[in-house]
Design a protein around this motif. Structure first.
Motif, PDB file in Angstrom:
ATOM      1  N   SER A   1      24.421  63.452  23.180  1.00 26.13           N
ATOM      2  CA  SER A   1      26.043  63.546  23.471  1.00 26.13           C
ATOM      3  C   SER A   1      26.288  64.100  24.912  1.00 26.13           C
ATOM      4  O   SER A   1      27.242  63.371  25.331  1.00 26.13           O
ATOM      5  N   HIS A   2      25.476  64.866  25.494  1.00 22.88           N
ATOM      6  CA  HIS A   2      25.724  65.221  27.079  1.00 22.88           C
ATOM      7  C   HIS A   2      25.548  64.105  28.020  1.00 22.88           C
ATOM      8  O   HIS A   2      26.254  63.968  28.709  1.00 22.88           O
ATOM      9  N   ALA A   3      24.326  63.113  27.616  1.00 26.73           N
ATOM     10  CA  ALA A   3      24.446  62.229  28.433  1.00 26.73           C
ATOM     11  C   ALA A   3      25.318  61.003  28.488  1.00 26.73           C
ATOM     12  O   ALA A   3      25.548  60.323  29.479  1.00 26.73           O
TER      13      ALA A   3
ATOM     14  N   VAL B   1      32.741  71.048  15.399  1.00 23.47           N
ATOM     15  CA  VAL B   1      33.226  71.138  17.075  1.00 23.47           C
ATOM     16  C   VAL B   1      33.249  72.661  17.432  1.00 23.47           C
ATOM     17  O   VAL B   1      33.288  72.904  18.699  1.00 23.47           O
ATOM     18  N   THR B   2      33.399  73.499  16.346  1.00 22.18           N
ATOM     19  CA  THR B   2      33.533  75.037  16.796  1.00 22.18           C
ATOM     20  C   THR B   2      32.128  75.477  17.184  1.00 22.18           C
ATOM     21  O   THR B   2      32.108  76.435  17.991  1.00 22.18           O
ATOM     22  N   SER B   3      30.930  74.548  17.073  1.00 23.84           N
ATOM     23  CA  SER B   3      29.664  75.153  17.666  1.00 23.84           C
ATOM     24  C   SER B   3      29.311  74.462  18.927  1.00 23.84           C
ATOM     25  O   SER B   3      28.621  75.260  19.355  1.00 23.84           O
ATOM     26  N   VAL B   4      29.984  73.482  19.289  1.00 26.65           N
ATOM     27  CA  VAL B   4      29.523  72.985  20.459  1.00 26.65           C
ATOM     28  C   VAL B   4      30.973  72.584  21.600  1.00 26.65           C
ATOM     29  O   VAL B   4      31.587  72.062  21.293  1.00 26.65           O
ATOM     30  N   ALA B   5      30.738  73.144  22.427  1.00 28.48           N
ATOM     31  CA  ALA B   5      32.111  73.347  23.677  1.00 28.48           C
ATOM     32  C   ALA B   5      31.863  72.339  24.748  1.00 28.48           C
ATOM     33  O   ALA B   5      32.914  72.297  25.189  1.00 28.48           O
ATOM     34  N   HIS B   6      30.755  72.133  24.870  1.00 30.31           N
ATOM     35  CA  HIS B   6      30.246  71.245  26.504  1.00 30.31           C
ATOM     36  C   HIS B   6      30.149  69.887  26.109  1.00 30.31           C
ATOM     37  O   HIS B   6      30.271  69.061  27.240  1.00 30.31           O
ATOM     38  N   ALA B   7      30.080  69.391  24.846  1.00 31.96           N
ATOM     39  CA  ALA B   7      29.934  67.771  24.860  1.00 31.96           C
ATOM     40  C   ALA B   7      30.417  67.460  23.535  1.00 31.96           C
ATOM     41  O   ALA B   7      30.379  68.220  22.419  1.00 31.96           O
TER      42      ALA B   7
ATOM     43  N   ALA C   1      22.319  75.386  26.327  1.00 32.25           N
ATOM     44  CA  ALA C   1      20.990  75.171  26.845  1.00 32.25           C
ATOM     45  C   ALA C   1      21.131  73.749  27.577  1.00 32.25           C
ATOM     46  O   ALA C   1      20.786  73.619  28.660  1.00 32.25           O
ATOM     47  N   VAL C   2      21.526  72.633  26.866  1.00 36.77           N
ATOM     48  CA  VAL C   2      21.670  71.256  27.594  1.00 36.77           C
ATOM     49  C   VAL C   2      22.675  71.371  28.777  1.00 36.77           C
ATOM     50  O   VAL C   2      22.650  70.590  29.478  1.00 36.77           O
ATOM     51  N   HIS C   3      23.630  72.111  28.381  1.00 38.57           N
ATOM     52  CA  HIS C   3      24.831  72.181  29.395  1.00 38.57           C
ATOM     53  C   HIS C   3      24.175  72.820  30.526  1.00 38.57           C
ATOM     54  O   HIS C   3      24.642  72.413  31.802  1.00 38.57           O
ATOM     55  N   GLU C   4      23.380  73.822  30.513  1.00 35.46           N
ATOM     56  CA  GLU C   4      22.613  74.433  31.805  1.00 35.46           C
ATOM     57  C   GLU C   4      22.030  73.420  32.566  1.00 35.46           C
ATOM     58  O   GLU C   4      21.755  73.336  33.670  1.00 35.46           O
ATOM     59  N   LEU C   5      21.175  72.691  31.648  1.00 31.91           N
ATOM     60  CA  LEU C   5      20.277  71.619  32.253  1.00 31.91           C
ATOM     61  C   LEU C   5      21.190  70.647  33.005  1.00 31.91           C
ATOM     62  O   LEU C   5      20.718  70.133  34.003  1.00 31.91           O
ATOM     63  N   ILE C   6      22.407  69.921  32.517  1.00 24.67           N
ATOM     64  CA  ILE C   6      23.159  69.199  33.175  1.00 24.67           C
ATOM     65  C   ILE C   6      23.645  69.776  34.577  1.00 24.67           C
ATOM     66  O   ILE C   6      23.568  69.291  35.494  1.00 24.67           O
ATOM     67  N   LYS C   7      23.879  71.171  34.362  1.00 25.21           N
ATOM     68  CA  LYS C   7      24.455  71.838  35.737  1.00 25.21           C
ATOM     69  C   LYS C   7      23.261  71.971  36.473  1.00 25.21           C
ATOM     70  O   LYS C   7      23.463  71.514  37.871  1.00 25.21           O
TER      71      LYS C   7
END
Length: 668
Positions: A64-66, A113-119, A644-650
């Protein structure tokens, strides 16, 4: 793509990922010109070690982030697992009588959607919807799922192997719907070592391959303890690893006696494997139901330290959900203002018991006077809590109506309050049967009709606040040990018991004499070398008794106490100093040490910012990691992985590799 379900992203329809052949990292080549390396300016390599429930959640978040990355960057995702999407507890080959203790409409791998804020949250069917789409039906025995019988209903507890099929489907669904900049590489192998190399990690696999990754997620779970190396014959008749079933019990003959240690879900599975799994059946044409034996059942004796069965689970309901009054984060903060580390029994438990009393009164008012009266009560309770006098509120039930402390802890004598204490095992079992029958009556009324069940369910509803109180050193060392030695089992006994139909089955087996619980709490278990048998003696009654057993089955899973004994990549990381135990002096807590973002803490106290560890490996440093996620509600496991994945992307963005498709880095 399954008809009716779409990938919920803002960048257009999903692209179907081509089938990928396995490739060797040294060649950096992939079958098919569509993924020719020259098409991409940058590559980011991520490894997921362990593709069970948590690992699949990581994969969903990475995909999702990708999809938000607008530059031509490939994400090489290496999936390392010898049996991908098939953790042993959800093996698709296990028998249907081994059920989930979750209603199928309340199980989903797709995040809210309440659990995932960044993607964006991937959308898709929960387990109920997925089973209905495939035409699955439930046979007349209440558990066999196939093409015959009635339709699957939202509150059905489906076989665990059906959830295993759902996991396989979910895995393929993610692969089929990954965007073009995601390249998935499967390694059907086991990671045995991880060696840091600058900003990367080299994973060594047991098939001789290796993967060099920029970022690594480890979600392999905890290994069970090694079998005891006894010098006598007891090792041959001790079943120390409870699963897989029924295979672990195949050597137990009908003429023999087996003692099962534990009264939880694992013990229930073993009892069913030795009864229904051997051809017995429950006749529901009569009330109460009766057990029809096959003649292949052994004699079954069950026991535990507490001597108390797990409480039956009613059908799920939203009626128990409300904003807590007493047991809140702000209340924990006020406690911690006086001391950085709390004592669970002294500081935290009184608030939880107070919240159980609030929940009981609210549920009683909902049932007797309606939602308006319940809301008025909650307003009074909040005002009293703000004034620091909630415990004196006259509306709260007293011990004669609802004894929160007795409900939480249970009692040595699980019969009625005015019944005499049992003097022997036979009287004890009768009291246990009465206790189960009363609990089943509450479970049958459900959370709407049983204020008692609504009150005990608070221990589940406020688990995130329990986490907030105890995680990352929130308790003193002594209190943390007691929490994991006593309170975890106590809470589990209240809220993660078998579904009510299974509790009814256990009661039927007790009444029929197939199963005995006459040993009482905490019996003495020894090996009698002269008789070449196990000796189990009651300790709680004036009239003592002893039972001989041919087999001892450990109906729970011991975790490794030493990381040095771990043969997986986790043990290798410990030996290299990449990670350490959270409380190395504890005989109870076996967690590895992680920080608040999920990074492992090394032996020297530093953290590995490019490695994340989630799941049961962290049980102790964090709390309640071994659960299935529900749709349309906040789930901490998904929240943590999203961050964690948001941190990876940053991290990648800071190195100038990619830019976000959205301003402000987060999807709004």
């Amino acid at each position: 793509m399954t008809p009716g379900w779409a990938w919920n992203r803002q960048l257009g329809p999903p692209m179907r990922l081509r089938s990928l052949a396995h490739y060797r990292l040294s060649g950096r080549s992939v079958m098919g010109e569509h993924y020719a390396p020259e098409q991409w300016r940058k590559c980011v390599t991520v490894a997921i070690v362990g593709l069970g429930v948590r690992g699949l959640g990581v994969l969903e978040r990475l995909i999702s982030h990708a999809s938000l990355v607008d530059e031509k960057v490939t994400f090489n995702l290496h999936l390392v697992d010898p049996n991908p999407a098939q953790p042993h507890q959800y093996d698709i080959h296990q028998p249907d009588y081994l059920l989930l203790n979750h209603a199928c409409a309340y199980v989903s791998m797709f995040p809210s959607v309440t659990s995932v804020a960044h993607a964006p949250a991937t959308s898709g069917p929960n387990l109920f919807e997925w089973a209905r789409e495939r035409g699955m039906r439930v046979a007349s025995d209440g558990f066999t799922v196939g093409g015959d019988g009635r339709q699957v209903m939202p509150n059905d507890n489906l076989p665990r192997r059906v959830f295993g099929e759902y996991l396989l489907w979910f895995h393929q669904y993610l692969r089929d719907n990954a965007p073009d900049n995601v390249r998935l590489v499967s390694h059907v192998s086991r990671a045995v070592d991880l060696q840091p190399k600058g900003d990367t990690s080299i994973l060594y696999l047991d098939n001789g391959d290796r993967v060099e990754a920029d970022y690594v997620f480890v979600t392999v779970g905890q290994l069970p303890s090694r079998a005891r190396d006894d010098q006598d014959l007891s090792a041959d008749v001790r079943i120390g690893t409870p699963y897989p079933l029924p295979g672990q019990l195949a050597s137990v003959h009908p003429s023999e006696t087996i003692a099962i240690a534990g009264l939880g879900l694992t013990a229930t599975d073993a009892i069913l494997a030795l009864t229904v799994g051997r051809g017995g059946r429950f006749d529901r044409s009569v009330v109460p139901e009766r057990y029809v034996p096959s003649g292949r059942e052994p004699r079954i004796v069950v026991f535990s330290r507490s001597g108390l069965p797990y409480r039956a689970r009613p059908a799920p309901s939203s009626v128990v959900s409300y904003e807590p009054v007493a047991f809140t984060r702000s209340a924990i903060d006020r406690l911690r203002a006086g001391t950085p580390q709390l004592d669970f029994d002294r500081d935290v438990l009184p608030l939880l018991l107070l919240e159980m009393r609030v929940a009981y009164r609210r549920a009683a008012l909902l049932q007797e006077a309606g939602a308006g009266a319940a809301e008025v009560f909650l307003l009074r309770a909040r005002a009293a809590a703000a004034a620091g006098r909630l415990h004196t509120l006259a509306d709260l039930p007293g011990p004669a109506e609802f004894d929160a402390e007795a409900a939480y802890h249970g009692t040595l004598t699980p019969g009625a309050q005015d019944s005499p204490a049992p003097i022997d095992g036979e009287a004890y079992q009768r009291s246990v049967e009465s206790w189960i029958a009363a609990d089943l009556a509450n479970a049958a009324r459900g959370f709407e009709g049983s204020p008692f069940k609504a009150a005990t369910e608070m221990c589940r509803e406020v688990r995130d606040t329990i986490r907030y109180a105890i995680e990352f050193g929130g308790l003193t060392d002594a209190s943390l040990d007691r929490f994991y030695r006593y309170h975890v089992e106590t809470i589990n006994r209240l809220v993660i018991g078998p579904e009510k139909e299974r509790s009814a089955n256990i009661l039927t087996l007790l009444r029929s004499g197939v199963v005995s619980m006459s040993l009482g709490p905490n019996p003495l278990v020894t090996w009698d070398s002269g008789a070449a048998a196990w000796s189990l003696s009651s300790t709680a009654f004036p009239v003592r008794s002893t039972i001989r057993a041919d087999w001892l089955y450990q109906g729970y899973t011991d975790r490794l106490r030493s990381l040095q004994d771990d043969t997986s990549v986790v043990g290798a990381m410990a030996r290299r100093g990449v990670l350490r135990r959270f409380k190395p002096d504890s005989a109870v807590v076996s967690s590895i040490d992680v920080d608040g973002q999920g990074h492992p803490v090394a032996e020297d106290g530093s953290t590995a910012s490019r490695i994340w560890i989630f799941g049961l490996l962290c049980e102790g440093a964090t709390f309640y990691n071994g659960y299935l996620t529900s749709p349309q509600r906040f789930e901490r496991a998904q929240f943590d992985v999203d961050h964690a994945v948001h941190e990876l992307i940053k991290s990648v963005r800071r190195e100038g590799q990619i830019t976000s498709a959205f301003e402000g880095e987060a999807c709004r």
